[in-house]
Design a protein around this motif. Structure first.
Motif, short mmCIF file in Angstrom:
data_model
loop_
_atom_site.label_atom_id
_atom_site.label_comp_id
_atom_site.label_asym_id
_atom_site.label_seq_id
_atom_site.Cartn_x
_atom_site.Cartn_y
_atom_site.Cartn_z
N LYS A 123 -0.25 -12.19 20.40
CA LYS A 123 0.42 -13.27 19.67
C LYS A 123 -0.23 -14.63 19.93
CE LYS A 123 4.35 -13.93 22.83
NZ LYS A 123 5.81 -13.88 22.90
N ALA A 141 0.03 -20.45 9.85
CA ALA A 141 1.38 -19.93 9.60
C ALA A 141 1.39 -19.04 8.36
CB ALA A 141 2.36 -21.09 9.46
N ILE A 146 4.14 -16.39 9.89
CA ILE A 146 5.09 -16.86 10.90
C ILE A 146 5.38 -18.34 10.66
CG2 ILE A 146 4.43 -15.18 12.67
CD1 ILE A 146 2.62 -17.26 13.95
N THR A 150 6.28 -21.82 15.30
CA THR A 150 5.82 -20.71 16.14
C THR A 150 4.32 -20.83 16.39
OG1 THR A 150 7.55 -19.29 15.25
CG2 THR A 150 5.72 -18.19 16.34
N ARG A 154 2.84 -21.16 20.14
CA ARG A 154 1.88 -20.16 20.61
C ARG A 154 0.53 -20.80 20.92
NH1 ARG A 154 3.14 -14.87 16.77
NH2 ARG A 154 5.23 -14.52 17.59
#
Length: 170
Positions: A123, A141, A146, A150, A154
């Protein structure tokens, strides 16, 4: 040579192998003594199984040489890792590792950074790989399906993992 005979060989030579390692392995790398011992005996076992031991010396002399060579290999390996860590620390102070969108002038460093990123959990790896290629957070994204938040978290956590990995060696 069967397992019992090899176990007897280990018992009778372990002090010699450890002596060779302690004489040849740099003190700062003593945390790898177990790895060097293991590699020494693995190499010896493979050679014995393939009948490559010529018998020109005793087993203890032969194992001492193998242990010395394995210690020297480990020194080289750990020095390469330390040098890589120093290079990455230098790059970090120049904000390169904190902002992977910047192009690297040293293509070798780019390959090393990609290798390091590939060792992270998927991830984080997936996000940082795209960041290092120059994609914007919104593009990442969309590409990964996602949320943009996020991607940001990450990316931040992945960079922290990279920094932690190399700043703990000093």
């Amino acid at each position: 040579m069967d397992q019992k005979e090899f176990a007897g060989l280990i018992d009778s030579t372990k002090h010699i192998v450890l002596s060779a390692i302690k004489k040849n392995l740099y003190e700062e790398f003593y945390d790898t003594i177990d790895d060097v011992v293991q590699e020494t005996y693995i190499r010896a076992y493979k050679s014995l199984a393939a009948n490559k031991f010529r018998g020109e010396s005793s087993h203890s002399t032969w194992l001492y040489t193998i242990a010395r060579n394995e210690s020297l290999r480990m020194n080289q390996k750990r020095m390469r890792q330390a040098n890589l860590a120093m290079k990455l620390k230098e790059k970090a102070t120049q904000d390169s590792i904190l902002n992977p969108r910047e192009e690297y002038s040293d293509s070798g460093m780019d390959i090393e950074l990609q290798d390091l990123i590939s060792n992270l959990p998927w991830k984080y790896k997936s996000v940082l790989a795209l960041v290092s290629e120059g994609y914007k957070e919104q593009q990442i994204a969309e590409k990964l399906g996602i949320p943009e938040g996020t991607v940001k978290s990450r990316s931040f956590r992945g960079k922290q993992m990279l920094k932690k990995l190399f700043f703990q060696e000093t």
